[in-house]
Enzyme design. Structure first.
Site, PDB file in Angstrom:
ATOM      1  N   ASP A 164     -35.060 -20.778 -49.483  1.00 29.68           N
ATOM      2  CA  ASP A 164     -35.454 -20.790 -47.658  1.00 29.68           C
ATOM      3  C   ASP A 164     -36.591 -19.635 -47.336  1.00 29.68           C
ATOM      4  O   ASP A 164     -37.275 -19.525 -45.878  1.00 29.68           O
ATOM      5  CB  ASP A 164     -34.463 -20.325 -47.489  1.00 29.68           C
ATOM      6  CG  ASP A 164     -33.476 -19.299 -47.405  1.00 29.68           C
ATOM      7  OD1 ASP A 164     -33.370 -19.071 -48.520  1.00 29.68           O
ATOM      8  OD2 ASP A 164     -32.630 -18.729 -46.834  1.00 29.68           O
ATOM      9  N   HIS A 165     -36.982 -18.515 -47.769  1.00 24.89           N
ATOM     10  CA  HIS A 165     -38.093 -17.405 -48.149  1.00 24.89           C
ATOM     11  C   HIS A 165     -39.471 -18.045 -48.292  1.00 24.89           C
ATOM     12  O   HIS A 165     -40.230 -17.596 -47.932  1.00 24.89           O
ATOM     13  CB  HIS A 165     -37.312 -16.545 -47.706  1.00 24.89           C
ATOM     14  CG  HIS A 165     -35.915 -15.977 -47.296  1.00 24.89           C
ATOM     15  ND1 HIS A 165     -36.082 -15.424 -46.690  1.00 24.89           N
ATOM     16  CD2 HIS A 165     -35.140 -16.081 -47.395  1.00 24.89           C
ATOM     17  CE1 HIS A 165     -35.486 -14.928 -46.153  1.00 24.89           C
ATOM     18  NE2 HIS A 165     -33.888 -15.555 -46.298  1.00 24.89           N
ATOM     19  N   HIS A 183     -35.465 -16.297 -52.720  1.00 26.66           N
ATOM     20  CA  HIS A 183     -34.856 -17.796 -52.375  1.00 26.66           C
ATOM     21  C   HIS A 183     -35.663 -18.462 -51.448  1.00 26.66           C
ATOM     22  O   HIS A 183     -36.556 -18.249 -50.858  1.00 26.66           O
ATOM     23  CB  HIS A 183     -33.800 -16.610 -51.277  1.00 26.66           C
ATOM     24  CG  HIS A 183     -32.427 -17.247 -53.015  1.00 26.66           C
ATOM     25  ND1 HIS A 183     -31.159 -15.944 -51.765  1.00 26.66           N
ATOM     26  CD2 HIS A 183     -31.554 -16.961 -53.132  1.00 26.66           C
ATOM     27  CE1 HIS A 183     -30.676 -15.127 -53.214  1.00 26.66           C
ATOM     28  NE2 HIS A 183     -30.810 -16.202 -54.079  1.00 26.66           N
ATOM     29  N   HIS A 185     -32.072 -15.580 -38.630  1.00 27.06           N
ATOM     30  CA  HIS A 185     -31.574 -16.632 -39.867  1.00 27.06           C
ATOM     31  C   HIS A 185     -30.014 -16.631 -39.281  1.00 27.06           C
ATOM     32  O   HIS A 185     -29.149 -15.618 -40.082  1.00 27.06           O
ATOM     33  CB  HIS A 185     -31.627 -14.824 -40.849  1.00 27.06           C
ATOM     34  CG  HIS A 185     -31.462 -15.530 -42.006  1.00 27.06           C
ATOM     35  ND1 HIS A 185     -30.186 -15.728 -43.369  1.00 27.06           N
ATOM     36  CD2 HIS A 185     -32.508 -15.644 -43.363  1.00 27.06           C
ATOM     37  CE1 HIS A 185     -30.527 -15.834 -44.436  1.00 27.06           C
ATOM     38  NE2 HIS A 185     -31.817 -16.517 -44.651  1.00 27.06           N
ATOM     39  N   ASP A 193     -32.996 -10.741 -46.012  1.00 35.04           N
ATOM     40  CA  ASP A 193     -31.721 -10.739 -46.446  1.00 35.04           C
ATOM     41  C   ASP A 193     -31.009  -9.524 -46.662  1.00 35.04           C
ATOM     42  O   ASP A 193     -31.544  -8.995 -47.941  1.00 35.04           O
ATOM     43  CB  ASP A 193     -30.824 -12.169 -47.518  1.00 35.04           C
ATOM     44  CG  ASP A 193     -31.602 -13.688 -46.888  1.00 35.04           C
ATOM     45  OD1 ASP A 193     -31.693 -13.810 -46.195  1.00 35.04           O
ATOM     46  OD2 ASP A 193     -31.470 -14.602 -47.735  1.00 35.04           O
ATOM     47  N   HIS A 217     -37.971 -12.108 -51.192  1.00 34.26           N
ATOM     48  CA  HIS A 217     -37.006 -12.686 -52.017  1.00 34.26           C
ATOM     49  C   HIS A 217     -37.339 -13.843 -51.769  1.00 34.26           C
ATOM     50  O   HIS A 217     -38.284 -14.444 -51.105  1.00 34.26           O
ATOM     51  CB  HIS A 217     -35.951 -12.451 -51.710  1.00 34.26           C
ATOM     52  CG  HIS A 217     -35.079 -12.472 -51.117  1.00 34.26           C
ATOM     53  ND1 HIS A 217     -35.584 -13.053 -49.949  1.00 34.26           N
ATOM     54  CD2 HIS A 217     -34.486 -13.558 -50.894  1.00 34.26           C
ATOM     55  CE1 HIS A 217     -34.180 -13.683 -48.553  1.00 34.26           C
ATOM     56  NE2 HIS A 217     -34.064 -13.841 -49.828  1.00 34.26           N
TER      57      HIS A 217
END
Length: 378
Positions: free
Chosen positions: A86-87, A84, A306, A242, A82
């Site tokens: 941090d990914h 976001h 995570h 997530d 996805h």
């Protein structure tokens, strides 16, 4: 077999011990020359025959790679769960470094459409030049296919196949899980049957093993199918982005050897966060929530990752400081299978089930998941 290397295990922001999310999965063929059977830690298969897949690419992923033996030249595909940061914030830098290291081979990128927009903007604004082609596969387009296969296939060799399927999850933005299925096939010559049938060792044996029907000097017709068994090994790992609804993976984890899933909080902390601000739901899973799902789905192996930065890396259930023991106990309160809590550079080997195509009952070896140590080379 699949070899997992965790390059980042922190949620949202990095810590001194954990980088943000990234996971490398090497696709190892135990039948390739150079692989030492029975010694996973000393596996010295040629780097050129060790293609790998990167799941997510948080900021700093390329720096984490410097502490491993993974090469960007053998990177076969990148999958982004996805959008976001941090990914995915580490993706442009990693691609730029791949270019500067001399990579020229095309690269498969499976990601939300927005990732293509991100890369286009960075390419234009920073004059980024990538001397290799992209096979960009938009997740939205794969999921919209009418045949309902939701799968991307990558051929690693004529007997080594990788299938990547996609499952939508539940998060604040569209998030997904990737099912990584490695299939290795090989032909096993039944030499005992050949000898029993009076067929001495010769070049004909090799042709039979390669799938050819042959004729002996005595004009005897031999069919390959009568003397060759096809052995197939399938290894399946499901890696989720997530997600606050693990039950969405019910179909994906059928026959999975391992599930890798976020466990950002303990259930108690998650409830407190939701109660404190009813208008904001982080839409993450607790360790207990994931454990309940895994137990109900009869999963034998799960790895949690995570973790919120509030949890320290040590394991002490008696400490008032949030730590890994609290996450572990939260999951163990409901899950009775094999459980691991990932740390940066942890490596795991996953051996899938082996079956013979001729075995009508489909008898299989029990699959194995094993922690094999740290990938840090320094």
């Amino acid at each position: 077999m699949l070899k997992l290397t965790f390059l980042g295990t922190s949620a949202g922001v990095p810590t001194k011990q954990r980088n943000v999310t990234a996971l490398a999965i090497e696709c190892l063929n135990p039948h390739t020359s150079g692989v030492q059977q029975g010694s996973r830690q000393q596996n010295n298969q040629s780097k050129k025959s060790r293609p790998w897949v990167l799941i997510d690419c948080g900021e700093g992923t390329q720096q984490q790679l410097l502490h491993t033996k993974l090469s960007l030249h053998q990177l076969a595909a990148i999958c982004i769960t996805h959008v976001h940061g941090d990914h995915c914030y580490g993706l442009p830098g990693l691609l730029a470094s791949a270019a500067m290291s001399g990579r020229r081979e095309s690269l498969t990128l499976i990601a939300p459409k927005a990732i293509a927009t991100l890369l286009e903007a960075i390419t234009a604004t920073t004059e980024l030049y990538l001397p290799f082609a992209f096979d960009f596969i938009a997740i939205e387009e794969v999921l919209a296919e009418q045949d309902d296969t939701n799968k991307v296939s990558i051929s690693l060799s004529d007997q080594h196949q990788l299938d990547i399927d996609i499952t939508p999850l539940s998060h604040r933005v569209a998030s997904h899980a990737f099912g990584i299925t490695q299939t290795i096939s090989r032909r096993i010559l039944n030499t005992d049957k050949l000898v029993a049938d009076g067929i001495p060792a010769s070049a004909l044996w090799g042709k039979l093993q390669q799938g050819e029907d042959v004729t002996t000097e005595g004009n005897r017709q031999l069919r390959s199918v009568d003397y060759v068994d096809n052995e197939i090994q399938r290894t399946r790992v499901v890696v989720a982005g997530d997600n606050d609804a693990p039950n969405l993976l019910s179909k994906a984890v059928i026959n999975a050897d391992l599930l890798v899933h976020e466990a950002t909080y303990t259930h108690e902390v998650l409830n407190k966060i939701q109660a404190k601000n009813p208008d904001y739901d982080p839409m993450h899973s607790s360790a207990q929530l994931l454990g309940e799902f895994a137990q109900g789905a009869r999963l034998k192996n799960i790895i949690l990752t995570h973790f919120s930065a509030r949890y320290q890396g040590f394991d002490n259930p008696n400490s008032k400081t949030p730590n890994m023991a609290h996450i572990r106990l939260d999951a163990e309160s409901v899950y009775k299978g094999n459980l691991w809590l990932a740390a940066d550079f942890d490596q795991y080997m996953v051996d899938g089930a082996v079956e013979l195509a001729s075995d009508q009952e489909g008898s299989q070896e029990e699959m194995r998941v094993q922690y094999i140590g740290s990938a840090r080379s320094d």
